[in-house]
Scaffold this motif. Structure first.
Motif, short mmCIF file in Angstrom:
data_model
loop_
_atom_site.label_atom_id
_atom_site.label_comp_id
_atom_site.label_asym_id
_atom_site.label_seq_id
_atom_site.Cartn_x
_atom_site.Cartn_y
_atom_site.Cartn_z
N ALA A 154 0.88 -1.11 -0.03
CA ALA A 154 0.02 -0.01 -0.21
C ALA A 154 1.09 1.13 0.18
O ALA A 154 0.41 2.28 -0.65
CB ALA A 154 -0.88 0.05 1.20
N VAL A 155 1.83 1.17 0.71
CA VAL A 155 3.08 2.25 0.73
C VAL A 155 3.69 2.74 -0.85
O VAL A 155 3.66 3.66 -1.08
CB VAL A 155 4.02 2.18 2.00
N PHE A 156 3.82 1.54 -1.18
CA PHE A 156 4.62 1.66 -2.66
C PHE A 156 3.56 2.07 -3.56
O PHE A 156 3.80 3.20 -4.46
CB PHE A 156 5.21 0.37 -2.92
N GLU B 127 -5.01 5.08 3.53
CA GLU B 127 -5.16 3.46 3.24
C GLU B 127 -3.77 3.00 3.59
O GLU B 127 -3.43 1.87 4.45
CB GLU B 127 -5.70 3.04 2.08
N ALA B 128 -2.82 3.65 2.97
CA ALA B 128 -1.36 3.28 3.24
C ALA B 128 -0.89 3.68 4.80
O ALA B 128 0.46 3.63 5.06
CB ALA B 128 -0.52 3.81 2.22
N ASP B 129 -1.72 4.46 5.43
CA ASP B 129 -1.32 5.07 6.77
C ASP B 129 -0.41 6.21 6.65
O ASP B 129 0.47 6.34 7.78
CB ASP B 129 -0.84 3.84 7.68
N LEU B 130 -0.09 6.70 5.69
CA LEU B 130 0.80 7.73 5.44
C LEU B 130 0.19 9.18 5.75
O LEU B 130 0.85 10.08 6.08
CB LEU B 130 1.34 7.86 3.89
N VAL B 131 -1.22 9.27 5.78
CA VAL B 131 -1.89 10.38 6.27
C VAL B 131 -2.83 10.00 7.33
O VAL B 131 -3.54 8.93 7.12
CB VAL B 131 -2.40 11.11 4.99
N PRO C 154 5.60 4.51 8.27
CA PRO C 154 5.43 3.71 7.03
C PRO C 154 6.69 3.86 6.08
O PRO C 154 7.28 2.87 5.49
CB PRO C 154 4.11 3.89 6.27
N ILE C 155 7.18 4.87 5.73
CA ILE C 155 8.10 5.33 4.97
C ILE C 155 9.43 4.83 5.49
O ILE C 155 10.39 4.24 4.64
CB ILE C 155 8.34 6.86 4.41
N GLU C 156 9.54 5.09 6.66
CA GLU C 156 10.66 4.56 7.48
C GLU C 156 10.75 3.44 7.32
O GLU C 156 12.09 2.58 6.94
CB GLU C 156 10.80 5.20 8.94
N GLN C 157 9.86 2.46 7.69
CA GLN C 157 9.81 1.07 7.48
C GLN C 157 10.35 0.31 6.00
O GLN C 157 11.13 -0.40 6.02
CB GLN C 157 8.27 0.49 7.87
N VAL C 158 9.66 1.16 5.09
CA VAL C 158 10.17 0.72 3.80
C VAL C 158 11.42 1.12 3.57
O VAL C 158 12.31 0.19 3.01
CB VAL C 158 9.33 1.60 2.58
N ALA C 159 12.02 2.15 3.97
CA ALA C 159 13.52 2.58 3.78
C ALA C 159 14.32 1.46 4.49
O ALA C 159 15.27 1.00 3.94
CB ALA C 159 13.78 3.85 4.49
N ASN C 160 13.91 1.08 5.76
CA ASN C 160 14.66 0.11 6.59
C ASN C 160 14.68 -1.31 5.88
O ASN C 160 15.59 -1.90 5.95
CB ASN C 160 14.13 -0.19 8.02
N ARG C 161 13.38 -1.79 5.45
CA ARG C 161 13.47 -3.00 4.72
C ARG C 161 13.92 -2.95 3.32
O ARG C 161 14.60 -4.25 3.09
CB ARG C 161 11.91 -3.31 4.66
N TRP C 162 13.69 -2.09 2.52
CA TRP C 162 14.33 -2.28 1.13
C TRP C 162 15.73 -1.39 0.77
O TRP C 162 16.61 -1.94 0.63
CB TRP C 162 13.10 -1.92 0.28
N ILE C 163 15.73 -0.36 1.09
CA ILE C 163 16.57 0.77 0.69
C ILE C 163 17.82 0.56 1.83
O ILE C 163 19.26 0.36 1.09
CB ILE C 163 16.38 2.26 0.90
N SER C 164 17.83 0.30 2.94
CA SER C 164 18.80 0.11 3.69
C SER C 164 19.71 -1.37 3.47
O SER C 164 21.05 -1.28 3.47
CB SER C 164 18.63 -0.07 5.18
N LYS C 165 18.69 -2.18 3.23
CA LYS C 165 19.40 -3.69 2.91
C LYS C 165 20.39 -3.79 1.71
O LYS C 165 21.24 -4.17 1.58
CB LYS C 165 18.33 -4.53 2.54
#
Length: 113
Positions: free
Chosen positions: A6-8, A56-60, A77-88
């Motif tokens: 949903a965030v993506f 719905e994505a819990d961004l707002v 949610p953006i931080e979670q995406v960054a930690n899961r995908w970008i940082s890795k």
């Protein structure tokens, strides 16, 4: 739907990213204030559809304030995406850059006496 999906999905649209930028600049805007930012190119109904996807994505997060709703940016949610995908994926490249830096620093300099 996976929360990160949903965030993506929400971040894939430039208008929704612009809404997030507006809320980053001034958090707690009313729905009307956000709609005013798009009045020249989109109907209120169109903006509301984008806001629904962001919620719905819990961004707002919308909070009732009397007769109006105030919108707040939720960066978690953006931080979670960054930690899961970008940082890795970035870790591999930063490790390679660090190894290259170390190699260059340890190598004897050219042209030095």
């Amino acid at each position: 739907m996976d929360p990160q999906d949903a965030v993506f999905r929400a971040l894939a649209d430039p208008t929704r990213r612009e809404v997030l930028d507006l809320l980053f600049e001034q958090d707690g805007r009313t729905v009307g204030e956000v709609c005013e930012g798009f009045a020249d190119r989109m109907s209120r109904f169109g903006v509301m559809k984008h806001l629904a996807v962001l919620e719905e994505a819990d961004l707002v997060v919308a909070v009732r304030d009397g007769r109006s709703k105030r919108l707040h940016l939720n960066p978690v949610p953006i931080e979670q995406v960054a930690n899961r995908w970008i940082s890795k994926y970035a870790a591999r490249f930063t490790s390679a850059l660090e190894a290259l830096r170390q190699h260059v620093e340890d190598a004897p300099g050219e042209g030095t006496a």
